[in-house]
Write an enzyme that holds these catalytic residues in place. Structure first.
Site, mmCIF file in Angstrom:
data_model
loop_
_atom_site.group_PDB
_atom_site.id
_atom_site.type_symbol
_atom_site.label_atom_id
_atom_site.label_comp_id
_atom_site.label_asym_id
_atom_site.label_seq_id
_atom_site.Cartn_x
_atom_site.Cartn_y
_atom_site.Cartn_z
ATOM 1 N N ARG A 57 3.946 39.359 62.977
ATOM 2 C CA ARG A 57 4.913 38.972 61.930
ATOM 3 C C ARG A 57 4.538 39.597 60.582
ATOM 4 N NH1 ARG A 57 5.056 32.822 61.989
ATOM 5 N NH2 ARG A 57 6.695 33.054 60.425
ATOM 6 N N ASP A 97 7.184 35.007 53.967
ATOM 7 C CA ASP A 97 7.391 36.433 53.626
ATOM 8 C C ASP A 97 7.383 36.578 52.101
ATOM 9 O OD1 ASP A 97 10.759 35.699 54.462
ATOM 10 O OD2 ASP A 97 10.112 36.180 52.421
ATOM 11 N N HIS A 112 4.338 26.755 52.257
ATOM 12 C CA HIS A 112 3.762 26.922 53.599
ATOM 13 C C HIS A 112 2.851 28.140 53.671
ATOM 14 C CE1 HIS A 112 7.258 24.455 55.564
ATOM 15 N NE2 HIS A 112 6.375 23.697 54.946
ATOM 16 N N CYS A 139 -14.655 39.042 55.783
ATOM 17 C CA CYS A 139 -14.016 38.528 54.559
ATOM 18 C C CYS A 139 -14.436 39.421 53.393
ATOM 19 C CB CYS A 139 -14.483 37.090 54.309
ATOM 20 S SG CYS A 139 -14.178 36.479 52.635
ATOM 21 N N CYS A 142 -17.125 37.258 51.293
ATOM 22 C CA CYS A 142 -18.454 36.843 51.792
ATOM 23 C C CYS A 142 -18.918 37.644 52.990
ATOM 24 C CB CYS A 142 -18.415 35.350 52.157
ATOM 25 S SG CYS A 142 -17.528 35.002 53.697
ATOM 26 N N THR A 179 17.951 26.498 55.343
ATOM 27 C CA THR A 179 16.948 25.724 56.066
ATOM 28 C C THR A 179 17.635 24.678 56.939
ATOM 29 O OG1 THR A 179 14.949 24.344 55.885
ATOM 30 C CG2 THR A 179 16.555 24.159 54.100
ATOM 31 N N SER A 180 17.025 24.442 58.090
ATOM 32 C CA SER A 180 17.641 23.530 59.077
ATOM 33 C C SER A 180 17.343 22.068 58.749
ATOM 34 C CB SER A 180 17.102 23.846 60.489
ATOM 35 O OG SER A 180 15.684 23.638 60.494
HETATM 36 C C1 BV8 Z 1 2.561 17.594 56.971
HETATM 37 C C2 BV8 Z 1 4.318 28.086 58.586
HETATM 38 C C3 BV8 Z 1 1.338 15.778 56.048
HETATM 39 C C4 BV8 Z 1 4.017 28.579 59.932
HETATM 40 C C5 BV8 Z 1 5.636 26.119 59.001
HETATM 41 C C6 BV8 Z 1 8.031 13.133 62.013
HETATM 42 C C7 BV8 Z 1 8.537 12.824 60.774
HETATM 43 C C8 BV8 Z 1 8.095 13.477 59.640
HETATM 44 C C9 BV8 Z 1 7.134 14.483 59.738
HETATM 45 C C10 BV8 Z 1 6.655 14.787 60.980
HETATM 46 C C11 BV8 Z 1 7.067 14.112 62.118
HETATM 47 N N1 BV8 Z 1 6.398 14.627 63.166
HETATM 48 C C12 BV8 Z 1 5.569 15.615 62.722
HETATM 49 C C13 BV8 Z 1 5.707 15.702 61.409
HETATM 50 C C14 BV8 Z 1 5.008 16.579 60.511
HETATM 51 C C15 BV8 Z 1 5.488 18.017 60.650
HETATM 52 C C16 BV8 Z 1 6.973 18.144 60.925
HETATM 53 O O1 BV8 Z 1 7.781 18.062 60.017
HETATM 54 N N2 BV8 Z 1 7.308 18.392 62.190
HETATM 55 C C17 BV8 Z 1 8.721 18.551 62.524
HETATM 56 C C18 BV8 Z 1 8.847 19.605 63.616
HETATM 57 C C19 BV8 Z 1 9.252 17.189 62.923
HETATM 58 N N3 BV8 Z 1 5.209 18.614 59.368
HETATM 59 C C20 BV8 Z 1 3.975 19.074 59.121
HETATM 60 O O2 BV8 Z 1 3.069 19.074 59.929
HETATM 61 C C21 BV8 Z 1 3.735 19.572 57.706
HETATM 62 N N4 BV8 Z 1 2.570 18.924 57.188
HETATM 63 O O3 BV8 Z 1 3.489 16.863 57.249
HETATM 64 O O4 BV8 Z 1 1.378 17.165 56.412
HETATM 65 C C22 BV8 Z 1 1.738 15.664 54.622
HETATM 66 C C23 BV8 Z 1 3.082 15.413 54.290
HETATM 67 C C24 BV8 Z 1 3.418 15.290 52.957
HETATM 68 C C25 BV8 Z 1 2.467 15.442 51.969
HETATM 69 C C26 BV8 Z 1 1.150 15.710 52.327
HETATM 70 C C27 BV8 Z 1 0.780 15.822 53.654
HETATM 71 C C28 BV8 Z 1 3.492 21.065 57.701
HETATM 72 C C29 BV8 Z 1 4.763 21.779 58.085
HETATM 73 C C30 BV8 Z 1 4.559 23.270 57.884
HETATM 74 C C31 BV8 Z 1 4.569 23.956 59.235
HETATM 75 N N5 BV8 Z 1 4.558 25.396 59.007
HETATM 76 N N6 BV8 Z 1 5.589 27.415 58.683
HETATM 77 C C32 BV8 Z 1 4.762 29.861 60.141
HETATM 78 O O5 BV8 Z 1 5.701 30.175 59.405
HETATM 79 O O6 BV8 Z 1 4.380 30.548 61.083
HETATM 80 S S1 BV8 Z 1 7.126 25.408 59.282
HETATM 81 C C33 BV8 Z 1 8.315 26.560 59.660
HETATM 82 O O7 BV8 Z 1 9.533 25.798 59.720
HETATM 83 C C34 BV8 Z 1 8.585 27.611 58.600
HETATM 84 O O8 BV8 Z 1 7.855 27.447 57.405
HETATM 85 C C35 BV8 Z 1 10.047 27.405 58.292
HETATM 86 O O9 BV8 Z 1 10.409 27.812 57.050
HETATM 87 C C36 BV8 Z 1 10.110 25.946 58.452
HETATM 88 C C37 BV8 Z 1 11.416 25.256 58.447
HETATM 89 O O10 BV8 Z 1 12.287 25.994 59.236
HETATM 90 P P1 BV8 Z 1 13.536 26.666 58.482
HETATM 91 O O11 BV8 Z 1 13.013 27.509 57.350
HETATM 92 O O12 BV8 Z 1 14.514 25.617 58.141
HETATM 93 O O13 BV8 Z 1 14.059 27.652 59.583
HETATM 94 P P2 BV8 Z 1 14.983 27.281 60.816
HETATM 95 O O14 BV8 Z 1 14.987 28.451 61.742
HETATM 96 O O15 BV8 Z 1 14.619 25.924 61.330
HETATM 97 O O16 BV8 Z 1 16.447 27.133 60.171
HETATM 98 C C38 BV8 Z 1 17.079 28.277 59.622
HETATM 99 C C39 BV8 Z 1 18.331 27.773 58.946
HETATM 100 O O17 BV8 Z 1 18.954 28.890 58.305
HETATM 101 C C40 BV8 Z 1 19.340 27.189 59.914
HETATM 102 O O18 BV8 Z 1 19.894 26.013 59.367
HETATM 103 C C41 BV8 Z 1 20.415 28.287 60.024
HETATM 104 O O19 BV8 Z 1 21.717 27.743 60.171
HETATM 105 C C42 BV8 Z 1 20.317 28.939 58.663
HETATM 106 N N7 BV8 Z 1 20.695 30.353 58.665
HETATM 107 C C43 BV8 Z 1 20.508 31.270 59.652
HETATM 108 N N8 BV8 Z 1 20.999 32.472 59.243
HETATM 109 C C44 BV8 Z 1 21.488 32.293 57.987
HETATM 110 C C45 BV8 Z 1 21.293 30.951 57.614
HETATM 111 N N9 BV8 Z 1 21.692 30.468 56.425
HETATM 112 C C46 BV8 Z 1 22.285 31.326 55.577
HETATM 113 N N10 BV8 Z 1 22.506 32.635 55.856
HETATM 114 C C47 BV8 Z 1 22.137 33.141 57.051
HETATM 115 N N11 BV8 Z 1 22.364 34.440 57.323
#
Ligand code: BV8
Length: 231
Positions: A57, A97, A112, A139, A142, A179-180
């Site tokens: 990526r 990105d 993120h 690194c 270090c 974002t979804s």
């Molecule tokens: C945390 C880096 C604690 C990696 C990413 C239940 C309830 C609440 C929370 C949770 C739960 N179970 C688990 C959790 C926690 C978890 C979570 O939310 N899980 C989900 C799956 C339920 N979250 C975490 O673990 C987070 N940490 O909670 O820590 C905390 C909380 C608060 C304060 C302190 C501590 C960490 C989450 C980060 C994970 N890392 N990315 C990588 O990139 O490789 S997340 C990953 O998903 C990306 O960052 C991405 O950006 C993100 C969200 O996805 P979207 O960006 O929305 O992308 P997606 O494809 O889903 O949607 C695209 C959208 O665009 C769509 O709607 C589509 O229609 C639209 N689209 C498409 N084309 C277009 C368009 N729109 C306009 N024009 C177009 N052309």
């Protein structure tokens, strides 16, 4: 009178630049289970698989260009303080990105993390990194072979959360783009913004999991509806 704007972006704003989204048809996660590549446990279990996923990526984004949505947001970011003295724009992106920056935006917060940074688990230094990590390079700070992607995995704490909530407290307008609404805490920002008195606008290709929380939702490709909104 809109003075302070917080803009949350997700993978959809980069889709038309050719960067895979996560949950759309053929999205990134469909090729890999999240648990396999975007958690600390996955990295501990199979570091090569994770490093290869991110190397691929990191290389891909360097061949992509910002699209009109990134450029329009950058124009808003640069011009806002002149248009509204004392007003602020903050772009909080879930994306790893650098297309917001390459489109000219300045006030960008990567909650993120960033593909083009490597994080040393030995000395905690973050370094700009455009190459690969699969060969476990030393690194720059270090010398230890302890570099990982500087990306927030599931189960890890997103960056600069205090700063984000401070900005939401000051916001008159919260705009969510591409974002979804599937991932927290980002998916909860719209509710926080509403509770704190901001108007809320969603610009997306289709209705998201959070659409019901927005005062207004405009549907269409970001490269069209974002410039139309900015102008
Ligand atoms: C945390 C880096 C604690 C990696 C990413 C239940 C309830 C609440 C929370 C949770 C739960 N179970 C688990 C959790 C926690 C978890 C979570 O939310 N899980 C989900 C799956 C339920 N979250 C975490 O673990 C987070 N940490 O909670 O820590 C905390 C909380 C608060 C304060 C302190 C501590 C960490 C989450 C980060 C994970 N890392 N990315 C990588 O990139 O490789 S997340 C990953 O998903 C990306 O960052 C991405 O950006 C993100 C969200 O996805 P979207 O960006 O929305 O992308 P997606 O494809 O889903 O949607 C695209 C959208 O665009 C769509 O709607 C589509 O229609 C639209 N689209 C498409 N084309 C277009 C368009 N729109 C306009 N024009 C177009 N052309």
């Amino acid at each position: 009178m809109t003075r302070n704007i917080v803009i949350l972006t997700g993978a959809g704003i980069s889709a038309e630049s050719g960067i895979d989204t996560f949950r759309g048809g053929g999205g990134l996660w469909e090729q890999h289970r999240v648990e396999d590549v975007a958690t600390p446990e996955a990295f501990a279990r199979d570091p090569e698989l994770v490093l290869r996923f991110y190397d691929m990526r990191r290389a891909a984004i360097q061949t992509k260009e910002p699209n009109p949505a990134h450029v329009a947001l950058a124009r808003l970011d640069r011009e806002w303080a002149r248009r509204v003295p004392g007003g602020e724009v903050l772009i909080v992106t879930q994306n790893v990105d650098d297309l917001h920056e390459r489109g000219g935006a300045v006030n960008v917060l990567h909650m993120h993390g960033e593909h083009l940074n490597a994080w040393c688990t030995a000395c905690d230094t973050r370094s700009r990194w455009t190459g690969t990590l699969i060969e476990r390079p030393p690194c720059p700070a270090c010398g230890e072979p302890a570099l990982r992607p500087d990306v927030v995995w599931f189960g890890e704490v997103p960056y600069r959360m205090e700063e984000i909530y401070d900005a939401l407290r000051e916001a008159d307008l919260f705009v969510s783009i591409g974002t979804s609404g599937a991932v927290y805490p980002a998916a909860g920002f719209v509710r926080a913004a509403r509770d704190l008195g901001a108007r809320t606008l969603e610009l997306n290709l289709e209705r998201s999991q959070g659409s019901a929380w927005f005062d207004e939702t405009r549907l269409g490709p970001a490269s069209e509806i974002v410039p139309a909104w900015v102008d």
